[in-house]
Design a protein around this motif. Structure first.
Motif, PDB file in Angstrom:
ATOM      1  N   GLY A   1     -26.109  86.951  42.148  1.00 28.87           N
ATOM      2  CA  GLY A   1     -26.234  88.484  41.613  1.00 28.87           C
ATOM      3  C   GLY A   1     -26.961  88.604  40.347  1.00 28.87           C
ATOM      4  N   THR A   2     -26.548  87.635  39.460  1.00 25.99           N
ATOM      5  CA  THR A   2     -26.870  87.887  37.977  1.00 25.99           C
ATOM      6  C   THR A   2     -28.532  87.224  38.104  1.00 25.99           C
ATOM      7  OG1 THR A   2     -25.231  87.079  36.961  1.00 25.99           O
ATOM      8  CG2 THR A   2     -27.127  86.657  35.908  1.00 25.99           C
ATOM      9  N   THR A   3     -29.077  86.091  39.037  1.00 26.69           N
ATOM     10  CA  THR A   3     -30.136  85.694  39.438  1.00 26.69           C
ATOM     11  C   THR A   3     -30.931  86.908  39.825  1.00 26.69           C
ATOM     12  OG1 THR A   3     -29.396  83.230  39.746  1.00 26.69           O
ATOM     13  CG2 THR A   3     -31.576  84.120  40.559  1.00 26.69           C
ATOM     14  N   ALA A   4     -30.687  87.632  40.975  1.00 25.13           N
ATOM     15  CA  ALA A   4     -31.406  88.663  41.469  1.00 25.13           C
ATOM     16  C   ALA A   4     -31.722  89.722  40.221  1.00 25.13           C
ATOM     17  CB  ALA A   4     -30.755  89.073  42.729  1.00 25.13           C
ATOM     18  N   VAL A   5     -30.959  90.036  39.683  1.00 24.35           N
ATOM     19  CA  VAL A   5     -31.213  91.025  38.495  1.00 24.35           C
ATOM     20  C   VAL A   5     -32.404  90.692  37.545  1.00 24.35           C
ATOM     21  CG1 VAL A   5     -30.302  92.181  36.764  1.00 24.35           C
ATOM     22  CG2 VAL A   5     -28.978  92.255  38.717  1.00 24.35           C
ATOM     23  N   VAL A   6     -31.881  89.464  37.236  1.00 25.79           N
ATOM     24  CA  VAL A   6     -33.205  88.811  36.345  1.00 25.79           C
ATOM     25  C   VAL A   6     -34.471  88.736  36.792  1.00 25.79           C
ATOM     26  CG1 VAL A   6     -33.730  86.839  34.923  1.00 25.79           C
ATOM     27  CG2 VAL A   6     -31.329  87.595  35.008  1.00 25.79           C
ATOM     28  N   LEU A   7     -34.560  88.262  38.155  1.00 28.72           N
ATOM     29  CA  LEU A   7     -35.778  88.229  38.806  1.00 28.72           C
ATOM     30  C   LEU A   7     -36.303  89.306  38.998  1.00 28.72           C
ATOM     31  CD1 LEU A   7     -35.084  85.175  41.165  1.00 28.72           C
ATOM     32  CD2 LEU A   7     -36.613  85.067  39.300  1.00 28.72           C
ATOM     33  N   PHE A   8     -35.697  90.385  39.359  1.00 28.27           N
ATOM     34  CA  PHE A   8     -35.949  91.856  39.618  1.00 28.27           C
ATOM     35  C   PHE A   8     -36.827  92.543  38.522  1.00 28.27           C
ATOM     36  CE2 PHE A   8     -35.806  96.437  39.995  1.00 28.27           C
ATOM     37  CZ  PHE A   8     -36.523  96.690  41.240  1.00 28.27           C
ATOM     38  N   VAL A   9     -36.176  92.117  37.487  1.00 30.01           N
ATOM     39  CA  VAL A   9     -36.863  92.693  36.100  1.00 30.01           C
ATOM     40  C   VAL A   9     -38.056  92.060  35.731  1.00 30.01           C
ATOM     41  CG1 VAL A   9     -36.535  92.836  33.480  1.00 30.01           C
ATOM     42  CG2 VAL A   9     -34.462  93.450  34.876  1.00 30.01           C
ATOM     43  N   LEU A  10     -38.068  90.806  36.103  1.00 27.88           N
ATOM     44  CA  LEU A  10     -39.178  90.041  35.862  1.00 27.88           C
ATOM     45  C   LEU A  10     -40.504  90.409  36.788  1.00 27.88           C
ATOM     46  CD1 LEU A  10     -38.009  86.280  35.292  1.00 27.88           C
ATOM     47  CD2 LEU A  10     -38.903  87.717  33.517  1.00 27.88           C
ATOM     48  N   VAL A  11     -40.128  90.586  38.132  1.00 25.60           N
ATOM     49  CA  VAL A  11     -41.188  91.078  38.964  1.00 25.60           C
ATOM     50  C   VAL A  11     -41.627  92.333  38.448  1.00 25.60           C
ATOM     51  CG1 VAL A  11     -41.667  91.705  41.374  1.00 25.60           C
ATOM     52  CG2 VAL A  11     -40.304  89.726  40.979  1.00 25.60           C
ATOM     53  N   ILE A  12     -40.791  93.357  38.080  1.00 24.99           N
ATOM     54  CA  ILE A  12     -41.256  94.482  37.938  1.00 24.99           C
ATOM     55  C   ILE A  12     -42.070  94.400  36.280  1.00 24.99           C
ATOM     56  CG2 ILE A  12     -40.623  97.107  36.853  1.00 24.99           C
ATOM     57  CD1 ILE A  12     -40.264  96.319  39.809  1.00 24.99           C
ATOM     58  N   CYS A  13     -41.621  93.698  35.466  1.00 27.55           N
ATOM     59  CA  CYS A  13     -42.397  93.652  33.992  1.00 27.55           C
ATOM     60  C   CYS A  13     -43.703  92.804  34.353  1.00 27.55           C
ATOM     61  CB  CYS A  13     -41.474  92.820  33.063  1.00 27.55           C
ATOM     62  SG  CYS A  13     -40.155  93.723  32.542  1.00 27.55           S
ATOM     63  N   LEU A  14     -43.900  92.000  35.028  1.00 26.29           N
ATOM     64  CA  LEU A  14     -44.967  91.123  35.210  1.00 26.29           C
ATOM     65  C   LEU A  14     -45.946  91.894  36.274  1.00 26.29           C
ATOM     66  CD1 LEU A  14     -43.603  87.349  35.204  1.00 26.29           C
ATOM     67  CD2 LEU A  14     -44.629  88.740  33.510  1.00 26.29           C
ATOM     68  N   ARG A  15     -45.606  92.888  36.910  1.00 25.19           N
ATOM     69  CA  ARG A  15     -46.368  93.626  37.781  1.00 25.19           C
ATOM     70  C   ARG A  15     -46.849  92.673  38.996  1.00 25.19           C
ATOM     71  NH1 ARG A  15     -49.942  97.649  34.047  1.00 25.19           N
ATOM     72  NH2 ARG A  15     -48.312  98.614  33.027  1.00 25.19           N
ATOM     73  N   ILE A  16     -45.846  91.887  39.556  1.00 27.37           N
ATOM     74  CA  ILE A  16     -46.342  91.162  40.633  1.00 27.37           C
ATOM     75  C   ILE A  16     -46.217  91.896  42.052  1.00 27.37           C
ATOM     76  CG2 ILE A  16     -45.396  89.172  41.973  1.00 27.37           C
ATOM     77  CD1 ILE A  16     -44.323  87.951  39.289  1.00 27.37           C
ATOM     78  N   ASP A  17     -47.183  91.667  42.810  1.00 29.06           N
ATOM     79  CA  ASP A  17     -47.293  92.336  44.068  1.00 29.06           C
ATOM     80  C   ASP A  17     -46.053  91.927  44.869  1.00 29.06           C
ATOM     81  OD1 ASP A  17     -49.322  93.577  43.015  1.00 29.06           O
ATOM     82  OD2 ASP A  17     -50.812  92.226  44.034  1.00 29.06           O
ATOM     83  N   TRP A  18     -45.597  93.131  45.706  1.00 29.87           N
ATOM     84  CA  TRP A  18     -44.558  92.732  46.763  1.00 29.87           C
ATOM     85  C   TRP A  18     -45.285  92.533  47.951  1.00 29.87           C
ATOM     86  CZ3 TRP A  18     -39.622  92.414  45.569  1.00 29.87           C
ATOM     87  CH2 TRP A  18     -39.071  92.897  44.187  1.00 29.87           C
ATOM     88  N   PRO A  19     -44.996  91.465  48.818  1.00 36.21           N
ATOM     89  CA  PRO A  19     -45.687  91.108  50.205  1.00 36.21           C
ATOM     90  C   PRO A  19     -45.092  92.435  51.103  1.00 36.21           C
ATOM     91  CG  PRO A  19     -43.398  89.789  49.967  1.00 36.21           C
ATOM     92  CD  PRO A  19     -43.681  90.467  48.591  1.00 36.21           C
ATOM     93  N   ARG A  20     -46.129  92.390  52.014  1.00 36.07           N
ATOM     94  CA  ARG A  20     -45.998  93.274  53.064  1.00 36.07           C
ATOM     95  C   ARG A  20     -45.064  93.115  54.244  1.00 36.07           C
ATOM     96  NH1 ARG A  20     -52.270  95.496  53.690  1.00 36.07           N
ATOM     97  NH2 ARG A  20     -52.492  96.342  51.501  1.00 36.07           N
ATOM     98  N   SER A  21     -45.062  91.847  54.294  1.00 38.99           N
ATOM     99  CA  SER A  21     -43.955  91.502  55.424  1.00 38.99           C
ATOM    100  C   SER A  21     -43.532  89.966  55.189  1.00 38.99           C
ATOM    101  CB  SER A  21     -45.145  91.206  56.728  1.00 38.99           C
ATOM    102  OG  SER A  21     -46.069  89.977  56.664  1.00 38.99           O
ATOM    103  N   GLY A  22     -42.597  89.588  55.948  1.00 32.92           N
ATOM    104  CA  GLY A  22     -41.873  88.331  55.835  1.00 32.92           C
ATOM    105  C   GLY A  22     -40.661  88.278  55.312  1.00 32.92           C
ATOM    106  N   TYR A  23     -40.085  89.382  54.926  1.00 35.00           N
ATOM    107  CA  TYR A  23     -38.689  89.408  54.434  1.00 35.00           C
ATOM    108  C   TYR A  23     -37.809  88.898  54.870  1.00 35.00           C
ATOM    109  CZ  TYR A  23     -41.109  92.650  50.417  1.00 35.00           C
ATOM    110  OH  TYR A  23     -41.723  93.092  49.746  1.00 35.00           O
ATOM    111  N   ILE A  24     -37.685  89.114  56.377  1.00 39.98           N
ATOM    112  CA  ILE A  24     -36.624  88.493  57.261  1.00 39.98           C
ATOM    113  C   ILE A  24     -36.766  87.162  57.149  1.00 39.98           C
ATOM    114  CG2 ILE A  24     -38.287  88.609  59.273  1.00 39.98           C
ATOM    115  CD1 ILE A  24     -34.475  89.397  59.216  1.00 39.98           C
ATOM    116  N   HIS A  25     -37.852  86.479  56.972  1.00 39.58           N
ATOM    117  CA  HIS A  25     -38.062  84.792  56.766  1.00 39.58           C
ATOM    118  C   HIS A  25     -37.228  84.556  55.482  1.00 39.58           C
ATOM    119  CE1 HIS A  25     -39.970  85.017  60.459  1.00 39.58           C
ATOM    120  NE2 HIS A  25     -40.952  85.297  59.941  1.00 39.58           N
ATOM    121  N   LEU A  26     -37.686  85.029  54.486  1.00 38.71           N
ATOM    122  CA  LEU A  26     -36.884  84.926  53.125  1.00 38.71           C
ATOM    123  C   LEU A  26     -35.552  85.252  53.085  1.00 38.71           C
ATOM    124  CD1 LEU A  26     -39.524  86.758  50.823  1.00 38.71           C
ATOM    125  CD2 LEU A  26     -39.320  84.275  51.113  1.00 38.71           C
ATOM    126  N   ILE A  27     -34.976  86.282  53.872  1.00 35.50           N
ATOM    127  CA  ILE A  27     -33.487  86.395  53.732  1.00 35.50           C
ATOM    128  C   ILE A  27     -32.800  85.233  54.576  1.00 35.50           C
ATOM    129  CG2 ILE A  27     -31.814  88.037  54.674  1.00 35.50           C
ATOM    130  CD1 ILE A  27     -33.788  90.173  54.010  1.00 35.50           C
TER     131      ILE A  27
END
Length: 308
Positions: free
Chosen positions: A46-72
């Motif tokens: 949970g801590t990891t997910a929060v930190v990474l979410f903040v980094l993704v938003i701050c660095l303006r990293i693009d979210w993929p359009r698909s492939g989420y089920i494979h990542l999960i």
């Protein structure tokens, strides 16, 4: 980038991964006495997910359009199932030596998976190097095996559950190759694993957590150092190396764990461990040389491409 520079860069990334990932065994053991395994893992992921979410938003990293089920799916296997197996085995009394020996079978399992999917020619040097890696790990941990406690059928089953998780998770990730940014990979995989760990903790555990400085330090290092640092390096390796070559690096994890445990836990390496470390290093070098022989798949190709 020339082939030599590419190989050097890959080797340095692999070395960094092995050191940081190996520290996770020490970090987990350092904090596990103060929390039940599933709650410990839920907090970590949970801590990891929060930190990474903040980094993704701050660095303006693009979210993929698909492939989420494979990542999960790959995340729950690679992080969740693996961690549950290892942590519960340790929590129930299995020594790190026995756990390390079971997880050391991972390169062989992944190599068999890759060979079955790609139907490529089996190289004798690869087989010899993989077996040598297991022998090296056995030499490294045999003293722990001699004095091991908690070697029960249930604990062995948990150990092999962890082996199944890390092997199938890595193989599945490279087979599907979603192509997302490493930080996005980490967020989706850690977040999904945290949800599964929390659900399991609420069902199967009592909620015993002692918020000591050791637990906080352990959780911080496992969340940021291992789950973000080591796994980001692993994602990079999995996108540029073949699945079985990446798996061979896991042979080096006991070396890193043993050396880090020396100053942190006061566990000085023995002569037999040093011999085992040497055998492991030689096996990794031999395996990677055999996989780079003529006709091998280029390093930039994914397992998905190799299947084609």
């Amino acid at each position: 980038m020339t082939g030599g520079h590419r190989n050097l860069k890959g080797s340095l990334i692999a070395l960094a991964f092995v050191v940081v990932y190996g520290s996770g065994f020490v970090g987990g053991r350092y904090g596990l006495p103060y929390a039940e395994p599933l709650y410990y893992l839920a907090i970590r992921f949970g801590t990891t997910a929060v930190v990474l979410f903040v980094l993704v938003i701050c660095l303006r990293i693009d979210w993929p359009r698909s492939g989420y089920i494979h990542l999960i799916i790959s995340g729950i296997l690679l992080q969740g199932v693996f961690s549950v197996g290892v942590f519960y085995a340790l929590y129930r009394g299995m020594t790190p030596a026995v756990s390390a020996l079971i997880i050391a079978l991972q390169p062989i399992v992944v190599w068999l998976m890759v060979s079955a999917v790609t139907a490529r020619k089996v190289r004798p040097l690869s087989v010899l190097a993989l077996v040598g890696g297991v022998v090296g790990v056995a030499i490294t941990v045999y003293r722990g095996l001699e004095s091991s406690s908690g070697l029960t059928p249930a604990n062995i089953a948990f150990g092999f559950l962890g082996l199944a998780g890390v092997s199938t998770g890595q193989f599945y990730f490279q087979m599907k190759n979603p192509g997302a940014h490493p930080l996005v990979n980490g967020f989706v995989q850690s977040g999904s694993s945290a949800v599964v760990m929390l659900a399991g903790a609420l069902i199967f555990e009592k909620g015993v957590i002692h918020w000591t400085p050791k637990l906080l330090f352990s959780e911080l290092w496992m969340s940021v150092g291992v789950s973000i640092g080591a796994l980001s390096l692993l994602f990079i390796l999995m996108r540029s190396e073949s699945a079985d070559r990446v798996a061979s690096y896991f042979y080096g994890v006991p070396i890193a764990a043993g050396l880090i445990a020396w100053p942190v836990l006061g566990q000085r390496p023995t002569v037999s461990q040093i011999v085992g470390f040497t055998v492991i290093v030689i096996s990794i070098i031999a395996f990677n040389r055999s996989s780079r022989s003529p006709g091998a798949v280029p390093a930039d190709n994914s397992l998905a491409a190799e299947r084609r």
